[in-house]
Design an enzyme around this catalytic site. Structure first.
Site, short mmCIF file in Angstrom:
data_model
loop_
_atom_site.label_atom_id
_atom_site.label_comp_id
_atom_site.label_asym_id
_atom_site.label_seq_id
_atom_site.Cartn_x
_atom_site.Cartn_y
_atom_site.Cartn_z
N GLY A 1 0.69 -1.21 -0.08
CA GLY A 1 -0.04 0.11 -0.14
C GLY A 1 1.02 1.22 -0.05
O GLY A 1 0.40 2.38 0.55
N THR A 2 1.98 1.31 -0.36
CA THR A 2 2.87 2.56 -0.71
C THR A 2 2.16 3.60 -1.58
O THR A 2 2.21 4.65 -1.26
CB THR A 2 4.37 2.34 -1.28
OG1 THR A 2 4.16 1.71 -2.47
CG2 THR A 2 5.02 1.26 -0.25
N ASN A 3 1.35 2.93 -2.68
CA ASN A 3 0.57 4.01 -3.43
C ASN A 3 -0.62 4.61 -2.79
O ASN A 3 -0.99 5.78 -2.77
CB ASN A 3 0.28 3.19 -4.72
CG ASN A 3 1.18 3.52 -5.71
OD1 ASN A 3 1.45 4.46 -6.09
ND2 ASN A 3 1.97 2.43 -6.09
N MET B 1 -4.33 -6.72 -6.79
CA MET B 1 -3.71 -8.14 -7.63
C MET B 1 -4.77 -9.02 -8.03
O MET B 1 -4.66 -10.02 -8.54
CB MET B 1 -2.85 -8.94 -6.94
CG MET B 1 -1.53 -8.06 -6.25
SD MET B 1 -0.74 -7.57 -7.87
CE MET B 1 -0.22 -8.81 -8.34
N ILE C 1 -7.97 -9.77 -10.93
CA ILE C 1 -8.64 -9.27 -11.94
C ILE C 1 -10.18 -8.88 -11.63
O ILE C 1 -10.97 -9.29 -11.07
CB ILE C 1 -8.80 -10.45 -13.09
CG1 ILE C 1 -7.38 -10.96 -13.35
CG2 ILE C 1 -9.45 -10.04 -14.34
CD1 ILE C 1 -6.73 -10.74 -14.59
N LEU C 2 -10.28 -7.66 -12.52
CA LEU C 2 -11.57 -7.13 -12.38
C LEU C 2 -12.69 -7.68 -13.47
O LEU C 2 -12.22 -7.73 -14.49
CB LEU C 2 -11.77 -5.63 -12.60
CG LEU C 2 -11.05 -4.54 -11.58
CD1 LEU C 2 -11.23 -3.09 -11.91
CD2 LEU C 2 -11.75 -5.12 -10.10
N ASN D 1 -6.02 3.30 -12.59
CA ASN D 1 -5.06 2.03 -12.30
C ASN D 1 -3.60 2.91 -12.23
O ASN D 1 -3.19 3.82 -13.24
CB ASN D 1 -4.89 0.98 -13.11
CG ASN D 1 -3.92 -0.27 -12.97
OD1 ASN D 1 -3.86 -0.41 -11.52
ND2 ASN D 1 -3.20 -0.55 -13.77
N HIS E 1 0.31 1.98 -13.37
CA HIS E 1 1.09 0.86 -13.76
C HIS E 1 2.50 1.39 -13.93
O HIS E 1 2.76 2.39 -14.36
CB HIS E 1 0.61 0.62 -15.49
CG HIS E 1 1.59 -0.55 -15.78
ND1 HIS E 1 1.28 -1.82 -15.57
CD2 HIS E 1 2.44 -0.48 -16.83
CE1 HIS E 1 2.07 -2.80 -16.32
NE2 HIS E 1 2.92 -1.96 -17.06
C1 GRF Z 1 2.92 -0.73 -7.54
O1 GRF Z 1 4.36 -0.96 -8.41
C2 GRF Z 1 1.81 -0.35 -8.90
O2 GRF Z 1 2.41 0.23 -9.64
C3 GRF Z 1 1.48 -1.94 -9.11
O3 GRF Z 1 1.54 -2.66 -7.94
C4 GRF Z 1 2.38 -1.80 -7.14
C5 GRF Z 1 1.77 -1.75 -5.77
O4 GRF Z 1 2.53 -1.40 -4.92
N1 GRF Z 1 0.15 -1.71 -9.66
P1 GRF Z 1 2.00 -0.60 -3.41
O5 GRF Z 1 1.00 -1.81 -2.81
O6 GRF Z 1 1.19 0.50 -3.64
O7 GRF Z 1 3.16 -0.48 -2.55
#
Ligand code: GRF
Length: 208
Positions: A12-14, A91, A93-94, A108, A110
């Site tokens: 969950g860093t994003n 992770m 699929i939708l 999303n 990527h």
């Molecule tokens: C990220 O690399 C993002 O690009 C991909 O999944 C990863 C998620 O990382 N879709 P985090 O859980 O947000 O750390």
């Protein structure tokens, strides 16, 4: 104020980048109202709880048929009054129903410059391994809307990142996250909440 629902599966860093942007006031006209995880043990859930954000878990394996899972996810998102759905390392699929119900409302992130190193099988470290294998000098990240084609939806923002001598997939992954993903995902979500993204012919126009 639009309701932002974030779907996660891992660290969950994003998600953290979105929370930090919200706390700085950088998400205009939107609020993270719920975080939904496909994995009950995802650290992303702890990040959400630390910031008093509501959480839910929905596991694919709890549904025998994929269509039932698809229906349940639509129902859950609707029950949270989601205006925009953000895939931040989700992770699973939708399904078709989720994608059509939230057409041009699912964002999303990527970790490459689409259309390079994307599509089926390109996730996580594999994306960066492929970039290094090819020997590209520039990579990056792409925030895009989700459609029925894997990584094929309208592109919202791209940010390039330099590839350096001696990079490993892990080093490159970290640089792409820090310099691109964590910046453009909150920006794309804010643009959406401000109604500044127009979609036409699978392309976007950003109103600045
Ligand atoms: C990220 O690399 C993002 O690009 C991909 O999944 C990863 C998620 O990382 N879709 P985090 O859980 O947000 O750390």
């Amino acid at each position: 104020m639009k309701n932002i629902v974030v779907l996660v599966s891992g660290g969950g860093t994003n998600l953290q980048a979105l929370i930090d942007a919200q706390n700085r006031g950088d998400i205009k006209n939107g609020k993270i109202s719920c975080v939904i995880s496909s994995n009950p043990n995802a650290y992303a859930l702890t990040r959400a709880k630390n910031h008093n954000i509501e959480t839910e878990v929905i596991r694919r394996k709890d549904f025998e048929k994929f269509d039932d899972y698809d229906d349940a996810l639509v129902k859950l998102l609707k029950s949270k009054s989601a205006d925009v759905v953000v895939l931040a390392g989700f992770m699973t699929i939708l399904g078709k129903k989720v994608i059509s119900t939230f057409e041009n409302k699912i964002i999303n992130i990527h970790p490459s410059l689409i259309p390079s190193f994307c599509g089926e099988g390109f996730y996580g470290l594999r994306v960066h391994e492929a970039a290094l294998e090819k020997g590209v000098k520039v990579t990056g990240a792409t925030a895009h809307f989700v459609n029925e084609i894997c990584d094929g939806g309208p592109i919202i923002i791209q940010q390039s990142v330099e590839v350096k001598n001696g990079d490993t997939p892990e080093i490159l992954q970290k640089r792409v996250m820090e310099q691109a993903e964590w910046k453009i995902l909150p920006k794309a979500v804010s643009l959406f909440c401000e109604d500044k993204i127009i979609v036409n012919n699978n392309k976007t126009e950003i109103l600045e």
